[in-house]
Design an enzyme around this catalytic site. Structure first.
Site, PDB file in Angstrom:
ATOM      1  N   GLY A  57       0.851  -1.189   0.000  1.00 37.49           N
ATOM      2  CA  GLY A  57       0.000   0.000   0.000  1.00 37.49           C
ATOM      3  C   GLY A  57       0.879   1.228   0.000  1.00 37.49           C
ATOM      4  N   CYS A 110       3.260   5.420  -2.792  1.00 39.28           N
ATOM      5  CA  CYS A 110       4.116   5.262  -3.976  1.00 39.28           C
ATOM      6  C   CYS A 110       3.809   4.022  -4.807  1.00 39.28           C
ATOM      7  CB  CYS A 110       5.584   5.242  -3.557  1.00 39.28           C
ATOM      8  SG  CYS A 110       6.167   6.837  -2.959  1.00 39.28           S
TER       9      CYS A 110
END
Length: 197
Positions: free
Chosen positions: A87, A90
């Site tokens: 998650g 980025c």
């Protein structure tokens, strides 16, 4: 602009004493380098999650497999830990961006589409395992979730796997008791009183 590049190199030199290189390149290459680096790391995570799922089917120990694969210097052992998916701000964004940029130029980036699909699937794997453990019914069960942020020691819940996992558990009738040493305030903003903290 060569003059701007020269100034930027001088400005950044004090930060490169550990051997990190300063690279000067055109904007498109710089942007793609950043996306490609994050996409490779996301790919390693999704690949290892697939290996973990296969290990479950064959009765293999994913930790042994991970260590053996990581001992190969060409691969290395970073980002080879299986889990509930990646998650954050980025990896998911950069995988989707690189896929979209490629699509805009009529290129079908199949590997990154698979990385994204595996990552979304992986968030459901743990819920299926919990359901199976409790005889396929979570009604009235209290499930503890330890760790809400997408990575330790941060309150960042952007694209955190905990969000769809908690949503799925609630939808299946479970009560969720959640804890994170940093992200409780952010989690309360997301879930309100749907879960206990």
């Amino acid at each position: 602009d060569p003059r701007a590049a020269e100034i930027m190199v001088k400005l950044h030199q004090p930060f490169t004493r550990t051997g990190a290189p300063i690279m000067v390149m055109d904007c498109a290459s710089a942007e793609l380098a950043k996306y490609a680096a994050n996409a490779i790391l996301a790919t390693k995570i999704s690949f290892m999650n697939e290996i973990a799922n296969i290990c479950d089917l064959f009765g293999a120990d994913v930790d042994h497999v991970r260590k053996a694969v990581g001992s190969d210097r060409r691969i290395g052992n970073s980002f080879l830990f299986p889990g509930v998916g990646h998650g954050g701000s980025c990896f998911p964004k950069d995988v989707k961006a690189l896929t979209k940029f490629s699509s805009d130029k009529k290129y079908d980036f199949k590997i990154l589409k698979a990385v994204d699909a595996v990552n979304e699937f992986q968030k459901r794997v743990i819920v299926k395992k919990i359901e199976s453990h409790f005889g396929n019914s979570l009604k009235g069960k209290t499930i503890a979730i330890w760790g809400l942020a997408f990575k330790p020691k941060t309150d960042d819940m952007r694209e955190a796997p905990a969000i769809p996992i908690i949503d799925a558990l609630i939808a299946k009738g479970a009560k969720v008791q959640a804890y994170d040493p940093e992200a409780m305030k952010v989690a309360k903003g997301i879930f309100g009183n749907k879960i206990s903290y």
